[in-house]
Design an enzyme around this catalytic site. Structure first.
Site, PDB file in Angstrom:
ATOM      1  CG  ASN A  42     107.528 -58.108 157.482  1.00  0.00           C
ATOM      2  OD1 ASN A  42     108.590 -57.530 157.266  1.00  0.00           O
ATOM      3  ND2 ASN A  42     107.297 -58.790 158.583  1.00  0.00           N
ATOM      4  CB  VAL A  43     110.445 -54.740 153.404  1.00  0.00           C
ATOM      5  CG1 VAL A  43     109.479 -53.799 152.707  1.00  0.00           C
ATOM      6  CG2 VAL A  43     110.967 -54.146 154.714  1.00  0.00           C
ATOM      7  CG  ASN A  93     111.254 -44.659 154.913  1.00  0.00           C
ATOM      8  OD1 ASN A  93     111.923 -43.777 155.457  1.00  0.00           O
ATOM      9  ND2 ASN A  93     110.055 -45.025 155.356  1.00  0.00           N
ATOM     10  CB  SER A  95     120.669 -43.882 160.601  1.00  0.00           C
ATOM     11  OG  SER A  95     120.925 -43.306 161.864  1.00  0.00           O
ATOM     12  CE1 TYR A 139     117.574 -47.550 162.790  1.00  0.00           C
ATOM     13  CE2 TYR A 139     119.253 -46.049 163.632  1.00  0.00           C
ATOM     14  CZ  TYR A 139     118.141 -46.284 162.833  1.00  0.00           C
ATOM     15  OH  TYR A 139     117.607 -45.263 162.088  1.00  0.00           O
ATOM     16  CB  ALA A 191     125.175 -53.808 162.819  1.00  0.00           C
ATOM     17  CE  LYS A 197     118.355 -47.106 159.298  1.00  0.00           C
ATOM     18  NZ  LYS A 197     117.389 -47.230 158.187  1.00  0.00           N
ATOM     19  CB  ILE A 249     113.904 -37.223 161.628  1.00  0.00           C
ATOM     20  CG1 ILE A 249     115.228 -37.173 160.833  1.00  0.00           C
ATOM     21  CG2 ILE A 249     112.791 -36.479 160.889  1.00  0.00           C
ATOM     22  CD1 ILE A 249     115.839 -35.798 160.654  1.00  0.00           C
TER      23      ILE A 249
END
Ligand code: NAP
Length: 271
Positions: free
Chosen positions: A62-63, A89, A166, A179, A181, A183, A212
């Site tokens: 888990n990064v 990623n 993104s 999300y 914030a 990115k 995508i």
């Protein structure tokens, strides 16, 4: 083969964009490290990479945990004793039913009255837990892996780091404040680190995809999907296989004068 002999870690490569990047890099001869939080996804991804007869390793990690990332890098060093390419990623999305509901109301009001006064309510209803998780996986995860990678790459005077951002990090994604914030943070982080480490031979760049077609979009409502397609001049979602070649390019010597850039394959959505 553009990446022969290079060792590449792609986080979150059990699915979607990361998986296609891993396959594309394997096709170019790279040794591939598949990381994910799902064992089943890692096994399936390894099956795809094996076709190319390159060395590989699967690491469950888990990064968002700096300790787990340190352990992952230990196992990479134990097996391959180096790292040349890191693709940050791994990512998550929030399934916000309330936002989807508001999107539906907004679309109905717009279609029936020609105007709307409805807010999606995403920020006022965002919980601490969702905010923290989003930043932890994307922004902290990118930092954790970059820090460990630089400990290897700066000392060897070579490295390629590719951060998956993104369009939401460039233009802001309505209904996705955490999300966006995360990115946006990744984009600023990319630029700051790129300028810091290029003089010792480490390249850092970002890819900021538009929408995508991967499992990531499964929770989008039909209304928000329609608004995405309307806002995309090309008129369709992108494919993960349309992002992967750009990652290969940024990992290869072909991109030797590209430093700290944010390249956005987005079908014309953000110009
Ligand atoms: P995806 O198919 O869901 O793949 C993401 C992968 O990351 C999944 O296998 C996921 O595992 C894994 N993951 C989640 N949390 C993790 C963690 N803490 N540590 C390690 N791995 C983790 O999504 P995708 O579309 O390929 O997304 C890849 C990246 O592209 C993300 O950073 C996303 O923000 C970015 N992106 C996607 C789009 C799009 O429209 N698809 C657009 C712009 C940017 P689980 O499936 O078990 O959660």
């Amino acid at each position: 083969m553009k990446l022969k002999g290079k060792v590449a870690l792609i986080t979150g490569s059990g699915s979607g964009i990361g998986l296609e990047i891993a396959v594309a890099m394997a096709r170019e001869g790279a040794t591939i490290i598949i990381n994910d939080i799902s064992e089943a996804n890692i096994s399936a991804a390894i099956e795809r990479v094996r076709e190319f007869d390159v060395p590989y390793l699967g690491v469950l990690c888990n990064v968002s945990s700096s300790q787990a990332v340190k352990e992952m890098f230990k196992s990479i060093m134990n097996k391959f004793n180096t790292l040349d390419i890191l693709v940050n990623n791994a990512g998550i999305t929030i399934n916000d039913e309330k936002v989807n509901e508001n999107y539906k109301k907004l679309a109905e009001q717009l279609l029936t009255t020609g105007k709307t006064n409805i807010s999606l309510g995403a920020t006022r209803n965002l919980t601490d837990v969702d905010w923290d998780n989003m930043l932890k996986v994307h922004l902290y995860g990118t930092f954790h892996c970059t820090r460990e990678a630089l400990n290897i790459m700066e000392d060897k005077g070579y490295g390629k780091i590719i951060n998956i951002a993104s369009v939401c990090g460039i233009a802001g994604g309505v209904g996705a404040p955490a999300y966006s914030a995360a990115k946006g943070g990744i984009i600023a982080f990319t630029k700051a680190v790129a300028a810091e480490v290029i003089r010792v031979g480490v390249y850092v760049n970002a890819i900021a995809p538009g929408y995508i077609d991967t499992p990531f979009l499964n929770t989008m409502s039909p209304e928000s999907m329609a608004s995405v397609l309307l806002a995309t001049p090309l008129g369709r979602l992108g494919k993960a296989s349309e992002i992967a070649p750009l990652a290969v390019f940024l990992a290869s010597e072909d991109s030797s004068y590209i430093v700290g850039q944010v390249i956005s394959p987005n079908g014309g959505m953000v110009l």
